[in-house]
Design a protein around this motif. Structure first.
Motif: not given
Length: 784
Positions: A333-338, A348-356, A358-363
């Motif tokens: 959760r901490e990494v997702s919030e970060g 960059a909109p594309v980079f922001g979308t990729l980060l969002r 990644l925040a859901r599926i990184w673990h």
């Protein structure tokens, strides 16, 4: 061949000694030592492998030939194929793994029991491997000592690089030049600072890798100098040094990402506490997994038994796996919030979308990674860490290279493409059209880069053999097809761009002698539409043929469909054919003022089957060509103001003509309309005599479409001059007379007398009825 004979002779001697009940220990040790020295030479070892493989192929061919010959002699059929092994299926693999685990546990139990009771351990070669353990100790001590000393020396370089980045980051922003916008100057300074930081991080990583390599070389030199001679004495040491290079290189990657001591060399924007936490966690995992699989397991297998080593690897990797899972799940959760917070700050909109995403599926991605690592470590313990290291590095390099290439392409193609001046003069619209293609070209390149990245990542994890596929016939065919399709699309786009730019350039000329006529504009627009259809159709057909689709049936089917459409849509065919002949005969063009099917207006658009007319009331009328039986074009070559002016009988004809000529003389002085008049006024004379007066005809020749403007201006002047001269333009009126004298003189009655007589008899006067106006000559509608 001599090498192969030597090895085979050694094997035969060893086998004969075994059959004879053994041989003296001295001779066996000498033979083992000779074989070890022989295999230690890399060139001799590779030669032996090649010779053994060639002999194995010859033996396999002979063995395959003998049964086939025997079967031919006996007249029997070839044997049936054996079914697949049970281990090839998932249940069979699980059963084999369980059986292997059971055997390893039993073997380990025997080893532990023997060590506890003081009995000799089966396969225990402690005395034999004592020199190897000594070499291992020398390698560990010398590598750690050299690594510590070299890290201390490299800290100076790290500190200088960190100060270099801090010096750039601490500079106040320079004032922008007068020709530069403040936003551009700020972005330029930011990009320069980012570039300097990336260079510093890459330099620090290179220094870290150099420290690892130098420490490994120092340890290797120490092993050669101080360890016992022989290949077996340095076996453990070489295994440790290999593990040392791989593990410490992996740690170097972690230190490049989470630099704990030097903030400016930290690749990710994290705090010092967070960076230290994740760096410590990764280093523990890397060291535990790497040294366990590449050092502890081989040493245990050599000293104790194969099963004991495999069981030890399972226990160690299970501990590493559980530790990794617990850490990931605890911090998900901490990494997702970060990541979400960083995505909100991204420009960059594309980079922001990729980060969002990644925040859901990184673990889940990290858990999958460690699960794969654990499975690989149990299927091939000796090469598991090596495989994971190379697969991870290849994946990271592929992703970073793809992102970097995409960013470079975006930066290059984001700039406006400027063509040479002579090109811009010849084709003014070519530059705008080329720049319009940039977004589609950029999307295509990004898609191609994404496909390449996916293929490289799959190849890294042995899911897809990229090199083998590229070397195969199908791979070469696919790459060739992709290149051919790209060339076809590029040529089609180039042809259309040049052709459309030339047409639009010709249509855009509005001044000079080379200004296109309306006919030329209409034909060019029709040609542009036809060219676009032809180019698109040919491009699709050629691309389909390149990807392996037979376009012969497609063309034949299109012909049949076209024939069916022709029979079923005769009206459409009639529209097209009539439109073609109208254009060939130059019947009407765009912006012409025409009269068709009872509609009078301006031609706004012409297609291959219809014409659009805009009438004076603003109505838009779409007329199929098949309904047009007559075209009246009022803007072809020239126009005439055709005027019929009625004048009272009491006026003088010559005086009226003189006033008309004076009105035309003043019209010639009009700065706007003088250039639109092509000839002097033509007054044929009196064309009619009737009860209202006489009619004088006037003709004024004008440029096409300007006859109505000249008509309005001339009528205004005619009224002006006729009023000034007292010339009457007749209008309907009634004359009443009462009686006639002997001399024939008739006195007209005064209207006031009629009104008085009506009042005297008590009757209202009869109102004068407006007589029906006399029919006048038809005139064309007044055009704006």
């Amino acid at each position: 061949m001599a090498l192969l004979c030597t090895v085979l002779l050694w094997f035969s001697i060893s086998a004969s000694h075994a059959q004879q009940g053994g041989a003296p220990a001295e001779s066996r040790d000498a033979s083992y030592e000779a074989l070890a020295d022989l295999l230690e030479d890399r060139q001799m070892r590779e030669q032996l492998i090649q010779q053994l493989r060639s002999r194995a192929g010859e033996a396999g061919a002979e063995a395959a030939a003998q049964p086939s010959a025997a079967s031919r002699q006996a007249g029997s059929s070839p044997p049936a194929q054996t079914p697949g092994k049970p281990e090839d299926t998932i249940p069979g693999a699980l059963q084999a793994f369980a059986a292997g685990m059971k055997s390893d546990i039993a073997e380990t139990w025997l080893v532990v029991k023997a060590l506890a009771t003081g009995n000799p351990v089966p396969a225990n070669r402690m005395e034999q491997w004592r020199p190897a353990l000594a070499g291992l100790a020398i390698a560990i001590i010398s590598a750690l000592l050299a690594y510590v000393l070299l890290r201390l020396a490299a800290s100076y370089a790290f500190r200088r690089m960190n100060d270099w980045v801090m010096l750039d980051a601490g500079k106040p922003p320079q004032p922008a030049a007068p020709v530069q916008e403040p936003g551009k100057a700020k972005r330029r300074l930011k990009s320069l600072a980012l570039g300097r930081k990336l260079l510093a991080v890459i330099g620090a990583f290179a220094v870290d890798i150099a420290v690892v390599a130098l420490a490994a070389l120092a340890a290797y030199a120490a092993v050669i100098l101080f360890a016992s001679p022989g290949a077996s004495a340095s076996l453990f040491a070489m295994q440790f040094l290999t593990a040392f290079v791989l593990v410490e290189s992996s740690k170097a990657v972690s230190r490049a990402v989470f630099s704990t001591r030097y903030d400016q060399l930290r690749l990710l924007p994290l705090s010092s506490e967070t960076a230290a936490y994740w760096n410590r966690w990764l280093i523990i995992l890397i060291a535990a997994a790497g040294y366990s699989l590449m050092v502890a397991v081989p040493v245990a297998q050599a000293l104790l038994s194969e099963g004991t080593g495999r069981l030890l690897g399972l226990v160690l990797m299970l501990m590493v796996y559980l530790y990794a899972i617990s850490m990931v799940w605890r911090n998900r959760r901490e990494v997702s919030e970060g990541l979400r917070a960083y995505a909100e700050k991204s420009a960059a909109p594309v980079f922001g979308t990729l980060l969002r995403i990644l925040a859901r599926i990184w673990h889940w991605m990290v858990l999958t990674y460690f699960t794969v690592f654990f499975i690989v470590s149990q299927t091939n313990q000796q090469h598991a860490f090596d495989f994971m290291f190379h697969a991870t590095v290849q994946t990271i390099v592929a992703v970073l290279a793809g992102l970097l290439l995409s960013a470079i392409l975006s930066a290059l193609l984001a700039r406006h493409i400027n063509l040479p001046d002579n090109w811009r003069k010849a084709l003014p619209l070519l530059e705008a059209r080329v720049n319009a293609y940039v977004p589609a070209f950029l999307r295509s390149l990004r898609l191609l880069i994404l496909i390449v990245i996916v293929l490289v990542v799959l190849d890294a994890w042995r899911i897809f053999d990229l090199a083998g596929w590229l070397g195969s016939e199908n791979g070469q065919k696919a790459v060739g097809t992709l290149i051919h399709v790209g060339i076809i699309l590029l040529v089609a786009a180039l042809v259309w761009t040049v052709l459309a730019s030339i047409i639009e350039h010709r249509l855009g000329i509005s001044t000079g002698k080379n200004r296109p006529t309306e006919r030329e504009k209409t034909l060019l627009m029709l040609f542009r539409s036809a060219a676009s259809a032809v180019i698109a159709t040919l491009t699709v057909l050629v691309v389909l043929s390149q990807i392996g689709i037979d376009i012969g049936p497609l063309i034949a089917g299109a012909g049949v469909v076209g024939l069916a459409i022709g029979f079923g849509a005769q009206k459409l065919v009639q529209d097209v054919i009539t439109g073609i002949f109208i254009q060939l005969e130059n019947g009407m063009n765009q912006n012409d003022i025409v009269e068709v099917v009872g509609l009078f207006g301006t031609v706004e658009k012409i297609t291959i089957r219809s014409v659009a007319i805009r009438t004076l009331d603003g109505g838009y009328h779409l007329i199929p060509f098949s309904t047009i039986d007559k075209v009246s074009n009022h803007t072809r070559d020239y126009g005439y103001h055709f005027g019929e002016y009625n004048i009272g009988h009491r006026e003088n004809v010559d005086e009226a003509v003189k006033q008309l000529e004076q009105a035309f003389a003043e019209l010639k002085q009009d700065p706007e309309l003088a250039s639109e008049i092509l000839e002097d006024i033509s007054i044929p004379g009196v064309t009619a005599l009737n009860e209202r007066g006489f009619t004088i005809r006037v003709l004024i020749k004008t440029t096409p479409g300007m006859q109505w403007a000249v008509q309005r201006a001339f009528n205004r002047l005619v009224k002006k001059y006729f009023d000034a001269a007292g010339i009457e333009i007749p209008y309907p009126h009634t004359v009443l007379q009462f009686g006639r004298g002997k001399d024939g003189h008739i006195e007209p009655a005064d209207a006031r007398t009629v009104e008085a007589l009506s009042q005297a008899v008590g009757r209202p006067p009869v109102p004068e009825r407006n007589p029906k106006p006399l029919p006048s000559e038809e005139t064309k509608p007044d055009m704006p």
